[in-house]
Scaffold this motif. Structure first.
Motif, PDB file in Angstrom:
ATOM      1  N   UNK A 147       0.908  -1.379   0.256  1.00  0.00           N
ATOM      2  CA  UNK A 147       0.058   0.008  -0.291  1.00  0.00           C
ATOM      3  C   UNK A 147       0.633   1.022   0.231  1.00  0.00           C
ATOM      4  N   UNK A 148       2.242   1.309   0.848  1.00  0.00           N
ATOM      5  CA  UNK A 148       2.251   2.510   1.269  1.00  0.00           C
ATOM      6  C   UNK A 148       3.488   2.565  -0.126  1.00  0.00           C
ATOM      7  N   UNK A 149       3.957   1.215  -0.730  1.00  0.00           N
ATOM      8  CA  UNK A 149       4.371   1.791  -2.622  1.00  0.00           C
ATOM      9  C   UNK A 149       3.891   1.746  -3.364  1.00  0.00           C
ATOM     10  N   UNK A 150       2.661   1.841  -3.223  1.00  0.00           N
ATOM     11  CA  UNK A 150       1.428   2.131  -4.562  1.00  0.00           C
ATOM     12  C   UNK A 150       1.276   3.792  -4.447  1.00  0.00           C
ATOM     13  N   UNK A 151       0.991   4.174  -3.336  1.00  0.00           N
ATOM     14  CA  UNK A 151       0.543   5.794  -3.128  1.00  0.00           C
ATOM     15  C   UNK A 151       1.612   6.423  -3.222  1.00  0.00           C
ATOM     16  N   UNK A 152       3.161   6.216  -3.096  1.00  0.00           N
ATOM     17  CA  UNK A 152       4.101   6.486  -3.169  1.00  0.00           C
ATOM     18  C   UNK A 152       4.313   6.344  -5.164  1.00  0.00           C
ATOM     19  N   UNK A 153       4.406   5.623  -5.388  1.00  0.00           N
ATOM     20  CA  UNK A 153       4.357   5.660  -7.152  1.00  0.00           C
ATOM     21  C   UNK A 153       3.104   6.506  -7.917  1.00  0.00           C
ATOM     22  N   UNK A 206       8.288  12.709  -0.831  1.00  0.00           N
ATOM     23  CA  UNK A 206       7.209  11.298  -1.196  1.00  0.00           C
ATOM     24  C   UNK A 206       8.119  10.058  -1.255  1.00  0.00           C
ATOM     25  N   UNK A 207       9.641  10.746  -2.320  1.00  0.00           N
ATOM     26  CA  UNK A 207      10.208   9.608  -1.391  1.00  0.00           C
ATOM     27  C   UNK A 207      11.291   8.736  -0.797  1.00  0.00           C
TER      28      UNK A 207
END
Length: 126
Positions: A26-32, A70-71
């Protein structure tokens, strides 16, 4: 279960395991998704030119700073509590050094440009 007397116990010698932060899907998708949005908006600003050049440049710089944050949060997992605060301290030191280098470079380049002799007619060169 047998116990090997020569085996090293990390806790007996005072060594601590370094906790590596992991992000969820979920965190990676939000960041992407945020990264794509924060890239698409400046691209639109450059292609459509809805603002003046100065305002567009300022907006792009602002989006770049937000994208860096964000990154750092979603992909690098940098938090003030990570590694006892040393990660954040190293980051702040790096930011200070980069700001000093960039501002000093811009200052030197401005003054070099301002102090150059004007050349009005290139045909006068020997």
């Amino acid at each position: 279960m047998s116990h090997d007397p020569h085996a090293h116990d990390a806790h007996a010698h005072g060594h601590h395991e370094v906790e590596v932060p992991h992000g969820s899907m979920r965190d990676y998708v939000i960041g992407f998704v945020l990264s794509v949005i924060l890239t698409a908006i400046p691209f639109y600003l450059v292609m459509a030119r809805p603002f003046s050049d100065g305002a567009t440049a300022a907006a792009i710089m602002a989006f770049a700073v937000v994208q860096i944050v964000v990154h750092m949060i979603y992909f690098l997992h940098l938090k003030p509590s990570a590694e006892g605060g040393w990660t954040m301290t190293a980051l702040l030191f790096t930011i200070i050094v980069v700001v000093i280098m960039l501002s000093g470079s811009l200052w030197v380049m401005y003054h070099l440009n301002a102090n150059m002799m004007p050349l009005h007619d290139p045909s006068q060169l020997p």
